[in-house]
Motif scaffolding. Structure first.
Motif, PDB file in Angstrom:
ATOM      1  N   ASP A 148       0.808  -1.216   0.000  1.00 25.07           N
ATOM      2  CA  ASP A 148       0.000   0.000   0.000  1.00 25.07           C
ATOM      3  C   ASP A 148       0.847   1.275   0.000  1.00 25.07           C
ATOM      4  N   TYR A 149       1.917   1.277   0.776  1.00 27.65           N
ATOM      5  CA  TYR A 149       2.694   2.498   0.958  1.00 27.65           C
ATOM      6  C   TYR A 149       4.168   2.231   0.662  1.00 27.65           C
ATOM      7  N   TRP A 150       4.778   3.190  -0.007  1.00 28.13           N
ATOM      8  CA  TRP A 150       6.176   3.045  -0.409  1.00 28.13           C
ATOM      9  C   TRP A 150       6.971   4.267   0.012  1.00 28.13           C
ATOM     10  N   GLY A 151       8.195   4.025   0.440  1.00 23.32           N
ATOM     11  CA  GLY A 151       9.095   5.115   0.747  1.00 23.32           C
ATOM     12  C   GLY A 151      10.028   5.383  -0.419  1.00 23.32           C
ATOM     13  N   ARG A 152      10.740   6.477  -0.315  1.00 19.30           N
ATOM     14  CA  ARG A 152      11.781   6.743  -1.310  1.00 19.30           C
ATOM     15  C   ARG A 152      12.921   5.769  -1.068  1.00 19.30           C
ATOM     16  N   GLY A 153      13.500   5.280  -2.120  1.00 17.51           N
ATOM     17  CA  GLY A 153      14.520   4.257  -1.995  1.00 17.51           C
ATOM     18  C   GLY A 153      15.886   4.811  -1.645  1.00 17.51           C
ATOM     19  N   THR A 154      16.762   3.881  -1.349  1.00 15.10           N
ATOM     20  CA  THR A 154      18.160   4.215  -1.106  1.00 15.10           C
ATOM     21  C   THR A 154      19.022   3.335  -2.009  1.00 15.10           C
ATOM     22  N   LEU A 155      20.016   3.944  -2.626  1.00 12.75           N
ATOM     23  CA  LEU A 155      20.828   3.231  -3.613  1.00 12.75           C
ATOM     24  C   LEU A 155      21.937   2.445  -2.933  1.00 12.75           C
ATOM     25  N   VAL A 156      22.049   1.187  -3.307  1.00 10.91           N
ATOM     26  CA  VAL A 156      23.149   0.337  -2.880  1.00 10.91           C
ATOM     27  C   VAL A 156      23.950  -0.038  -4.112  1.00 10.91           C
ATOM     28  N   THR A 157      25.237   0.257  -4.082  1.00 13.46           N
ATOM     29  CA  THR A 157      26.116  -0.075  -5.190  1.00 13.46           C
ATOM     30  C   THR A 157      27.210  -1.005  -4.678  1.00 13.46           C
ATOM     31  N   VAL A 158      27.307  -2.180  -5.281  1.00  7.85           N
ATOM     32  CA  VAL A 158      28.328  -3.149  -4.887  1.00  7.85           C
ATOM     33  C   VAL A 158      29.346  -3.209  -6.013  1.00  7.85           C
ATOM     34  N   SER A 159      30.510  -2.677  -5.737  1.00  2.68           N
ATOM     35  CA  SER A 159      31.529  -2.576  -6.779  1.00  2.68           C
ATOM     36  C   SER A 159      32.900  -2.420  -6.146  1.00  2.68           C
ATOM     37  N   SER A 160      33.901  -2.929  -6.847  1.00  2.00           N
ATOM     38  CA  SER A 160      35.264  -2.745  -6.369  1.00  2.00           C
ATOM     39  C   SER A 160      35.892  -1.517  -7.009  1.00  2.00           C
TER      40      SER A 160
END
Length: 118
Positions: free
Chosen positions: A106-118
């Protein structure tokens, strides 16, 4: 009802990260609440969810690496992510539902970016 995910960032492969989701306007244990993610060019997918009764549901491919939890005293949801892989790179969203854990909450928040990189 408001949700805000935070504490994403850049992490190396094999590393760990803990996401938080601050909830306001409702109490966590009165709603189903969970984590979803959307990688570039892909559809949004389910990660993990806690039902109103406290039952935890997790995607099998992430079950051994990701752990969902909630702190009702802080009204905050967490996602502990370990052994991160490049394919875990995505925007992570927290979401709440008045009834149950499902893909279209029903309800969504703003997302947060996760970057997995070397």
């Amino acid at each position: 009802v408001q949700l805000q995910a935070y504490e994403g960032g850049l992490v190396q492969p094999g590393g760990s990260l803990r996401l938080s989701c601050a909830a306001s306007g409702f109490t966590l244990d009165a709603y189903a609440i969970g984590w979803f993610r959307q990688a570039p060019g892909k559809e949004r997918e389910w990660v993990s969810c806690i039902s109103k009764s406290g039952t935890t549901y997790q995607t099998d491919s992430m079950k051994s690496r990701f752990t969902i939890s909630r702190d009702t005293s802080k009204n905050t949801l967490y996602l502990q992510m370990n052994s991160l892989l490049p394919e875990d790179t995505a925007i992570y969203y927290c979401a709440a539902d008045m009834s149950l854990c499902r893909l279209h909450m029903d309800y969504w928040g703003r997302g947060t970016l996760v970057t997995v990189s070397s």
